[in-house]
Enzyme design. Structure first.
Site, PDB file in Angstrom:
ATOM      1  N   ARG A 126       0.827  -1.207   0.000  1.00 50.50           N
ATOM      2  CA  ARG A 126       0.000   0.000   0.000  1.00 50.50           C
ATOM      3  C   ARG A 126       0.864   1.261   0.000  1.00 50.50           C
ATOM      4  NH1 ARG A 126      -3.014   3.502   3.185  1.00 50.50           N
ATOM      5  NH2 ARG A 126      -5.086   3.938   2.339  1.00 50.50           N
ATOM      6  N   ARG A 178      -2.459  10.968   7.078  1.00 52.15           N
ATOM      7  CA  ARG A 178      -1.088  11.377   6.799  1.00 52.15           C
ATOM      8  C   ARG A 178      -1.032  12.613   5.921  1.00 52.15           C
ATOM      9  NH1 ARG A 178      -2.408   6.440   5.850  1.00 52.15           N
ATOM     10  NH2 ARG A 178      -1.698   4.704   7.144  1.00 52.15           N
ATOM     11  N   LYS A 220      10.642   6.464  15.306  1.00 50.28           N
ATOM     12  CA  LYS A 220      10.874   5.406  14.324  1.00 50.28           C
ATOM     13  C   LYS A 220      11.051   5.987  12.929  1.00 50.28           C
ATOM     14  CE  LYS A 220       8.913   2.408  11.152  1.00 50.28           C
ATOM     15  NZ  LYS A 220       7.986   2.629  10.031  1.00 50.28           N
ATOM     16  N   PRO A 237      15.884   1.670  13.441  1.00 52.49           N
ATOM     17  CA  PRO A 237      14.436   1.885  13.559  1.00 52.49           C
ATOM     18  C   PRO A 237      13.740   0.704  14.233  1.00 52.49           C
ATOM     19  CG  PRO A 237      15.215   2.393  11.339  1.00 52.49           C
ATOM     20  CD  PRO A 237      16.339   1.705  12.034  1.00 52.49           C
ATOM     21  N   ASP A 239      10.107  -0.821  14.757  1.00 55.96           N
ATOM     22  CA  ASP A 239       8.667  -0.873  14.495  1.00 55.96           C
ATOM     23  C   ASP A 239       8.108  -2.112  15.181  1.00 55.96           C
ATOM     24  OD1 ASP A 239       9.582  -2.973  12.969  1.00 55.96           O
ATOM     25  OD2 ASP A 239       8.505  -2.396  11.150  1.00 55.96           O
ATOM     26  N   HIS A 241       7.527  -5.139  14.018  1.00 56.14           N
ATOM     27  CA  HIS A 241       8.319  -6.342  13.721  1.00 56.14           C
ATOM     28  C   HIS A 241       9.561  -6.396  14.598  1.00 56.14           C
ATOM     29  CE1 HIS A 241       6.178  -7.782  10.139  1.00 56.14           C
ATOM     30  NE2 HIS A 241       6.040  -6.527   9.791  1.00 56.14           N
TER      31      HIS A 241
END
Length: 280
Positions: A126, A178, A220, A237, A239, A241
């Site tokens: 996306r 955003r 991040k 970074p 996140d 995961h």
């Protein structure tokens, strides 16, 4: 330009275009077929073809030397980074082996600012679509002759173009909430509140603090910009995961001191492994 002038062939260890394109650091590198990829960066369009023996870039030597050699971080020895992984850290050893073709690209800072604002609460497919829509609407249409025909492509829009957009218009690019961040950040850059050129001469910590002044940029996102745009390889970074891996594999903390100066490379191995190994 002759056919030979328009092709550069290189043999570089630890460089996989497929792995780089899947690693979540670049959103304008796309697969054309089994061996060929295309890339738009710094206002240029590039096509590449990779076999087990070599990587072919369909461009002239001058363009390769002035743009793509640095972009792909060709002169860094990634093999030594992999070799430095502690043998007792079996998880990181597996991750580094699995993603051994990943390199940290030297990308445009402005593109990274907007790309990683868009990346928040989003998936890679996306993100790519949102960025392509944004480029089609606000970038510049260009054309380039390639061996397989003339290609049209859109450049990444500058801060001035996005600063003139409204939040409602950007929502038409499927950017959702955003959109406000992008408008505000673009206007901050145009107004000189944050100087992107000045960031290049700053140390990692200082550059990170400056980036946090921008709308929609948290820790991040700032680290992603530092790593993939400013090439601060200490940036790491975190996140969802990465947080899950750190909690599961490194409950006492990740050994940043062991990988001082290139912890961000280890981050990419971990991210890619966590994201892709089940699909392999």
């Amino acid at each position: 330009m002759t056919k030979d002038d328009a092709v550069v062939k290189i043999q570089v260890p630890n460089l996989s275009i497929q792995q780089i394109s899947e690693s979540g650091q670049c959103f304008r590198m796309n697969r054309l077929d089994e061996k060929r990829y295309c890339l738009t960066a710094f206002g240029n369009y590039l096509e590449m073809e990779q076999t087990e023996e070599e990587l072919t870039l369909f461009c002239g030597r001058e363009e390769y030397d002035s743009i793509w050699r640095q972009y792909f971080d060709i002169d860094r020895d990634y093999g030594s980074c992999i070799a430095a992984v502690c043998g007792e850290d079996t998880y990181l050893a597996r991750a580094a082996d699995f993603g051994s073709g990943i390199r940290i690209l030297r990308q445009d800072v402005w593109e990274m600012v907007i790309s990683f604002i868009i990346s928040q609460q989003n998936n890679i497919r996306r993100i790519r679509k949102c960025i392509e829509t944004l480029c089609a609407g606000y970038g510049e249409k260009r054309y380039r002759e390639m061996p397989h025909g003339i290609r049209s492509y859109d450049t990444f829009p500058g801060a001035e173009a996005l600063a003139r957009a409204t939040e409602e218009e950007l929502r038409g690019c499927n950017l959702g909430y955003r959109s406000r961040y992008i408008v505000n950040t673009s206007r901050s850059i145009v107004n000189g509140e944050v100087d992107l050129e000045a960031l290049r001469s700053m140390e990692y910590g200082q550059a990170r603090e400056e980036l946090l002044k921008l709308s929609g940029v948290g820790g991040k996102v700032a680290d992603c910009i530092c790593l993939f745009g400013l090439h601060h390889l200490d940036a790491f970074p975190v996140d969802t995961h990465i947080r899950q891996v750190l909690d599961a594999q490194y409950p006492a903390g990740f050994p940043f001191e062991k990988y001082a100066g290139y912890a961000g490379i280890m981050q990419q191995y971990i991210f890619y492994y966590d994201l892709m190994w089940e699909k392999a």
